[in-house]
Design a protein around this motif. Structure first.
Motif, PDB file in Angstrom:
ATOM      1  N   GLY A  60       0.285 -38.916  19.379  1.00 30.80           N
ATOM      2  CA  GLY A  60       1.265 -37.906  18.995  1.00 30.80           C
ATOM      3  C   GLY A  60       0.618 -36.695  18.346  1.00 30.80           C
ATOM      4  N   PRO A  61       1.428 -35.680  18.053  1.00 29.14           N
ATOM      5  CA  PRO A  61       0.895 -34.484  17.390  1.00 29.14           C
ATOM      6  C   PRO A  61       0.487 -34.795  15.951  1.00 29.14           C
ATOM      7  CG  PRO A  61       3.287 -34.398  17.484  1.00 29.14           C
ATOM      8  CD  PRO A  61       2.886 -35.591  18.284  1.00 29.14           C
ATOM      9  N   ILE A  62      -0.408 -33.992  15.396  1.00 29.58           N
ATOM     10  CA  ILE A  62      -0.841 -34.177  14.015  1.00 29.58           C
ATOM     11  C   ILE A  62       0.334 -33.893  13.077  1.00 29.58           C
ATOM     12  CG2 ILE A  62      -2.448 -33.435  12.229  1.00 29.58           C
ATOM     13  CD1 ILE A  62      -3.749 -34.955  14.535  1.00 29.58           C
ATOM     14  N   ARG A  63       0.609 -34.823  12.199  1.00 28.22           N
ATOM     15  CA  ARG A  63       1.744 -34.673  11.269  1.00 28.22           C
ATOM     16  C   ARG A  63       1.287 -33.861  10.044  1.00 28.22           C
ATOM     17  NH1 ARG A  63       4.325 -40.783  10.904  1.00 28.22           N
ATOM     18  NH2 ARG A  63       4.283 -41.279  13.139  1.00 28.22           N
ATOM     19  N   ARG A  64       1.265 -32.567  10.198  1.00 29.75           N
ATOM     20  CA  ARG A  64       0.749 -31.714   9.130  1.00 29.75           C
ATOM     21  C   ARG A  64       1.678 -31.660   7.920  1.00 29.75           C
ATOM     22  NH1 ARG A  64      -3.856 -29.657  10.737  1.00 29.75           N
ATOM     23  NH2 ARG A  64      -4.288 -29.621  12.986  1.00 29.75           N
ATOM     24  N   TRP A  65       2.892 -32.140   8.085  1.00 29.87           N
ATOM     25  CA  TRP A  65       3.842 -32.175   6.981  1.00 29.87           C
ATOM     26  C   TRP A  65       3.624 -33.383   6.071  1.00 29.87           C
ATOM     27  CZ3 TRP A  65       6.546 -36.710   6.984  1.00 29.87           C
ATOM     28  CH2 TRP A  65       6.620 -37.412   8.197  1.00 29.87           C
ATOM     29  N   GLU A  66       2.854 -34.345   6.535  1.00 29.48           N
ATOM     30  CA  GLU A  66       2.754 -35.631   5.857  1.00 29.48           C
ATOM     31  C   GLU A  66       1.890 -35.537   4.594  1.00 29.48           C
ATOM     32  OE1 GLU A  66       2.816 -39.954   7.884  1.00 29.48           O
ATOM     33  OE2 GLU A  66       1.052 -38.750   8.345  1.00 29.48           O
ATOM     34  N   TRP A  67       2.299 -36.260   3.566  1.00 29.15           N
ATOM     35  CA  TRP A  67       1.545 -36.347   2.307  1.00 29.15           C
ATOM     36  C   TRP A  67       0.978 -37.752   2.152  1.00 29.15           C
ATOM     37  CZ3 TRP A  67       2.500 -33.343  -2.682  1.00 29.15           C
ATOM     38  CH2 TRP A  67       2.878 -32.011  -2.408  1.00 29.15           C
ATOM     39  N   PHE A  68      -0.143 -37.865   1.415  1.00 30.36           N
ATOM     40  CA  PHE A  68      -0.744 -39.165   1.127  1.00 30.36           C
ATOM     41  C   PHE A  68      -0.560 -39.573  -0.334  1.00 30.36           C
ATOM     42  CE2 PHE A  68      -3.229 -37.452   4.733  1.00 30.36           C
ATOM     43  CZ  PHE A  68      -2.813 -38.363   5.686  1.00 30.36           C
ATOM     44  N   MET A  69       0.227 -38.820  -1.064  1.00 31.48           N
ATOM     45  CA  MET A  69       0.641 -39.169  -2.421  1.00 31.48           C
ATOM     46  C   MET A  69       2.113 -38.840  -2.567  1.00 31.48           C
ATOM     47  SD  MET A  69      -2.471 -37.810  -4.864  1.00 31.48           S
ATOM     48  CE  MET A  69      -4.090 -38.573  -4.802  1.00 31.48           C
ATOM     49  N   THR A  70       2.782 -39.539  -3.464  1.00 31.12           N
ATOM     50  CA  THR A  70       4.189 -39.242  -3.721  1.00 31.12           C
ATOM     51  C   THR A  70       4.294 -38.124  -4.755  1.00 31.12           C
ATOM     52  OG1 THR A  70       4.472 -40.745  -5.607  1.00 31.12           O
ATOM     53  CG2 THR A  70       4.678 -41.706  -3.394  1.00 31.12           C
ATOM     54  N   PRO A  71       5.446 -37.473  -4.847  1.00 29.18           N
ATOM     55  CA  PRO A  71       5.623 -36.434  -5.871  1.00 29.18           C
ATOM     56  C   PRO A  71       5.477 -36.968  -7.291  1.00 29.18           C
ATOM     57  CG  PRO A  71       7.329 -36.254  -4.194  1.00 29.18           C
ATOM     58  CD  PRO A  71       6.609 -37.543  -3.930  1.00 29.18           C
ATOM     59  N   MET A  72       5.638 -38.284  -7.477  1.00 30.08           N
ATOM     60  CA  MET A  72       5.559 -38.873  -8.820  1.00 30.08           C
ATOM     61  C   MET A  72       4.132 -39.184  -9.252  1.00 30.08           C
ATOM     62  SD  MET A  72       8.245 -39.766  -6.838  1.00 30.08           S
ATOM     63  CE  MET A  72       7.950 -41.414  -6.202  1.00 30.08           C
ATOM     64  N   GLY A 111      -9.683 -33.062   7.084  1.00 28.36           N
ATOM     65  CA  GLY A 111      -9.269 -32.894   8.475  1.00 28.36           C
ATOM     66  C   GLY A 111      -8.179 -31.861   8.642  1.00 28.36           C
ATOM     67  N   MET A 112      -7.320 -31.706   7.638  1.00 32.25           N
ATOM     68  CA  MET A 112      -6.248 -30.714   7.709  1.00 32.25           C
ATOM     69  C   MET A 112      -6.589 -29.449   6.936  1.00 32.25           C
ATOM     70  SD  MET A 112      -2.692 -32.814   7.697  1.00 32.25           S
ATOM     71  CE  MET A 112      -2.429 -34.278   8.688  1.00 32.25           C
ATOM     72  N   ASN A 113      -7.770 -29.414   6.324  1.00 31.67           N
ATOM     73  CA  ASN A 113      -8.214 -28.245   5.567  1.00 31.67           C
ATOM     74  C   ASN A 113      -7.144 -27.833   4.547  1.00 31.67           C
ATOM     75  OD1 ASN A 113     -10.355 -26.486   5.110  1.00 31.67           O
ATOM     76  ND2 ASN A 113      -9.475 -24.869   6.359  1.00 31.67           N
ATOM     77  N   GLU A 114      -6.724 -28.816   3.746  1.00 32.84           N
ATOM     78  CA  GLU A 114      -5.628 -28.565   2.820  1.00 32.84           C
ATOM     79  C   GLU A 114      -5.945 -29.088   1.423  1.00 32.84           C
ATOM     80  OE1 GLU A 114      -2.267 -30.601   4.499  1.00 32.84           O
ATOM     81  OE2 GLU A 114      -2.932 -32.575   3.823  1.00 32.84           O
ATOM     82  N   ILE A 115      -5.222 -28.533   0.448  1.00 31.18           N
ATOM     83  CA  ILE A 115      -5.256 -29.021  -0.935  1.00 31.18           C
ATOM     84  C   ILE A 115      -3.817 -29.327  -1.334  1.00 31.18           C
ATOM     85  CG2 ILE A 115      -7.399 -27.961  -1.694  1.00 31.18           C
ATOM     86  CD1 ILE A 115      -5.830 -25.554  -2.692  1.00 31.18           C
ATOM     87  N   VAL A 116      -3.647 -30.428  -2.078  1.00 32.86           N
ATOM     88  CA  VAL A 116      -2.300 -30.958  -2.317  1.00 32.86           C
ATOM     89  C   VAL A 116      -2.124 -31.305  -3.792  1.00 32.86           C
ATOM     90  CG1 VAL A 116      -0.615 -32.672  -1.576  1.00 32.86           C
ATOM     91  CG2 VAL A 116      -2.370 -31.914   0.032  1.00 32.86           C
ATOM     92  N   PHE A 117      -1.007 -30.847  -4.379  1.00 34.20           N
ATOM     93  CA  PHE A 117      -0.746 -31.041  -5.803  1.00 34.20           C
ATOM     94  C   PHE A 117       0.661 -31.609  -6.002  1.00 34.20           C
ATOM     95  CE2 PHE A 117      -3.571 -27.458  -5.120  1.00 34.20           C
ATOM     96  CZ  PHE A 117      -4.678 -27.819  -5.882  1.00 34.20           C
ATOM     97  N   PRO A 118       0.785 -32.929  -6.212  1.00 33.53           N
ATOM     98  CA  PRO A 118       2.106 -33.521  -6.433  1.00 33.53           C
ATOM     99  C   PRO A 118       2.800 -32.955  -7.675  1.00 33.53           C
ATOM    100  CG  PRO A 118       0.485 -35.207  -5.905  1.00 33.53           C
ATOM    101  CD  PRO A 118      -0.275 -33.939  -6.135  1.00 33.53           C
ATOM    102  N   ALA A 119       4.101 -33.032  -7.683  1.00 29.95           N
ATOM    103  CA  ALA A 119       4.903 -32.434  -8.747  1.00 29.95           C
ATOM    104  C   ALA A 119       4.525 -32.952 -10.130  1.00 29.95           C
ATOM    105  CB  ALA A 119       6.385 -32.699  -8.475  1.00 29.95           C
TER     106      ALA A 119
END
Length: 685
Positions: free
Chosen positions: A467-479, A488-496
């Motif tokens: 399937g297509p790459i799920r670029r919306w997907e997170w590997f941590m919860t907001p909590m 691989g997605m060249n992204e930085i992620v900061f949960p709430a």
């Protein structure tokens, strides 16, 4: 401090484990009045966002900056009985658990609420005890009946059920073709956290080996097996053999070494003696190629499995099954698993209250469903907007740093700039939530809920293939109190949940915010340019985009940082592994450096005001030190030295000794313990 995520390892670059201080994270913001009569909100911590009472000014900053900034807090803060360590992350996690509990308490009596049913099923300990081992017996009986020809199919089923065994795996992006998903498999088969616990001989490991052997015996006894001591010894001896063929943690974390694409047939030739086609197909993987992270380990493990008596393999799987499901079985199992994995390994004397474990179970099973309610209640849009601005400022400073590098070739700088320009930043929560409508959750079936959740998660993961790459997907919860970088997605992620004091407070002094969340942002950005992240280009592809001269200069700086951290003796006779912690140490060094630049730029050429006798630069470095307040139990600290790619909090704070502005801010002199000659200060980004 950061979670590096690549398709090779789902979570290799995270900010770090939980840690905040005994500052009142739950305190309500108080109103203050300006001279103009306008009402403004005060910061939650102190007068400007830093807890001055936690300092120990009898210590010179140049001798121990951690103790100077945090010493009184460290002396006065007790580690709660249900924790292996306590600090800023931990306190925020407590707050996150409490807030989530309020949401789940409101939902638990609603039969139409999936999260409410999951939470209620965990709280209903009476039903769990009444059912006893009956829910897991059908699975245990399958294990007891398996013969060698049926082992591969059983292990595939174990994988889907969430039972750890001899191999682990997941579907992720192909490092060399990040627009495609692939199956990635890695070594397993040991019950202690790392091969070193079996193979390195010292007093602490000898004690852990004895405790683990007793744990194996106790679990077999709980499962109703006879002659448990001898059978436990056979399991242990087998696992020690497995440990001898495992790759060590440094080789396993090397993205280049761990990328080994093979067909199933090629894996069979490289690791004969195991039915790989049946196993891989049993997982639901239809593709013919996969990534084998540690090929020689698979060769060794396949031979060990072929040679081992089936009785030993059965016993090991029984133990793994009870350990994997310990939280959803009778308390006798939970207490036994806790006694080894939490008390013996980490020194934690007491289990968490059941409601806390219920919260963790529910968020672990239905993270997006809980997270949707959490952010609606606890994450205001203003925080997201303010964070957006901070991220842009940090990215701009990183760009300026790249432009000013003397060791990087001009053509490579262009590519580094392209990579930076292609970053995706995720703040707070996903734009799209996972759909759990096909998952059955019952209020009276805790074990079944856990089993079905594991199967749902496995099927969802394998369902990525083709399937297509799920670029919306997170590997941590907001909590989650953490952050991560995904190569691989060249992204930085900061949960709430991390976007709170002491990391970030919109009403705190800018210097403290830049030293706190600013350095966290910089840390995550720089992970894409650390010893592993730098191997990925602007598209997220594992590729050679540096010139040989760039690589040589970068590796030289890395070696200097390795040597600096190798010298830190954290416990008597136990030093840090600067190679293992290099990526996180680069993240701390670069993150703090870039955040400082962004802070100075935010002043618009003006001098920061002095507050409570502290200059802006002094407050910036105190903001950095405050987020790393943490006390450890000795067992936990020792385990981390072996298994955690992050340096302990004291040494993370000390990274400031490599920054020239720190010396000027605190008038650090030669002869002080943290002083480094200018030529010995490591400068990378």
């Amino acid at each position: 401090m950061t979670l590096h995520i690549s398709s090779r390892l789902m979570a290799t670059a995270a900010l770090g484990a939980l840690m905040i201080a005994a500052v009142p994270a739950t305190a309500k913001q108080q109103a203050a009045t300006t001279s103009a009569g306008e009402t403004t909100a005060k910061p939650e911590i102190g007068d400007f966002g830093f807890d001055l009472s936690g300092m120990d000014k009898s210590v010179q900053p140049g001798d121990d900056f951690y103790a100077y900034a945090n010493g009184t807090w460290a002396k006065n803060t007790q580690i709660p009985a249900d924790k292996s360590n306590y600090g800023m992350f931990t306190a925020l996690n407590d707050l996150s658990q409490t807030r989530t509990r309020e949401i789940l308490d409101a939902a638990k009596d609603d039969p139409n609420s999936m999260i409410g049913r999951a939470y209620a099923s965990y709280l209903d300990s009476a039903t769990v005890e009444a059912k006893g081992f009956a829910p897991i017996q059908p699975w245990l009986n399958k294990i007891r009946a398996v013969e060698k020809p049926g082992l591969a199919a059983l292990l595939a089923e174990a994988d889907r059920n969430g039972v750890q065994h001899f191999f682990g795996g997941y579907v992720g992006q192909d490092d060399k073709n990040p627009d495609v998903y692939t199956y990635i498999i890695f070594q397993g088969g040991i019950g202690m956290p790392d091969r070193d616990f079996y193979l390195k001989e010292n007093e602490r490991n000898t004690a852990l080996q004895a405790a683990y052997l007793k744990h194996l015996e106790n679990v077999l006894t709980l499962a109703g097996e006879a002659n448990a001591p001898a059978r436990a010894k056979a399991i242990y001896d087998f696992e020690k053999q497995v440990a001898t063929v495992h790759w060590d943690k440094n080789d396993s974390s090397d993205a280049t070494k761990a990328y080994n694409k093979m067909t199933i047939a090629e894996l069979g030739k490289a690791a004969p003696g195991f039915d790989w086609p049946t196993f891989i197909r049993g997982l639901g993987v239809k593709e013919d190629t996969l990534i084998v992270s540690q090929p020689s380990a698979f060769t060794g493990e396949a031979k060990l499995l072929a040679d081992a008596p089936i009785a030993v393999i059965r016993d090991l799987l029984i133990v793994r099954s009870l350990d994997s499901f310990s939280g959803v079985l009778p308390d006798a199992v939970a207490k036994e698993t806790f006694s080894f994995y939490s008390t013996a390994l980490s020194g934690t004397p007491q289990m968490e209250e059941r409601w806390k474990r219920a919260v963790d179970f529910t968020t672990g099973s239905l993270g997006d469903a809980v997270g949707k309610d959490y952010v609606a209640k606890y994450f205001p849009p203003e925080t997201k907007a303010a964070m957006d601005t901070l991220v842009k400022n940090i990215l701009a400073s990183m760009g300026s740093r790249i432009d000013g590098l003397t060791w990087m070739q001009p053509a490579t700088k262009v590519k580094a700039r392209e990579k930076l320009a292609n970053f995706t930043t995720k703040i707070g929560y996903p734009d799209q939530w996972k759909d759990y409508s096909k998952l059955e959750i019952r209020a009276d079936d805790l074990f079944g809920n856990s089993l079905r959740s594991n199967q749902f998660a496995h099927d969802d993961n394998v369902g990525h293939l083709g399937g297509p790459i799920r670029r919306w997907e997170w590997f941590m919860t907001p909590m989650t109190i953490n952050a991560y970088a995904n190569f691989g997605m060249n992204e930085i992620v900061f949960p709430a949940a991390i976007l709170q004091p002491p990391f970030f407070d919109p009403h705190a002094d800018a210097a403290v915010n830049y030293g706190g969340i600013g350095a966290v942002i910089g840390h995550e950005v720089s992970h894409h340019f650390d010893d592993q992240g730098a191997k990925y280009d602007e598209t997220g592809k594992l590729a050679d985009w540096w010139t040989p001269a760039d690589v040589a200069a970068f590796e030289s700086a890395g070696k200097a940082l390795i040597a600096q951290y190798d010298a830190y003796e954290v416990l008597p006779g136990e030093k840090l592994d600067g190679t293992f912690t290099l990526g996180e140490n680069i993240g701390d060094l670069a993150g703090l450096t870039v955040a400082y630049d962004a802070y100075k730029k935010s002043l618009g050429g003006k001098e920061a005001p002095v507050i409570d006798g502290l200059t802006g630069d002094q407050r910036f470095f105190l903001g950095w030190a405050q987020v790393w307040r943490r006390n450890y139990r000795e067992q936990n600290l020792s385990q981390r030295i072996t298994t955690d790619p992050h340096s302990p909090s004291i040494q993370r704070t000390w990274v400031s000794r490599n920054l020239d502005p720190w010396y000027k801010a605190y008038q650090i002199k030669q002869g002080q313990k943290l002083y480094l000659e200018p030529k010995d200060r490591v400068r990378i980004w």
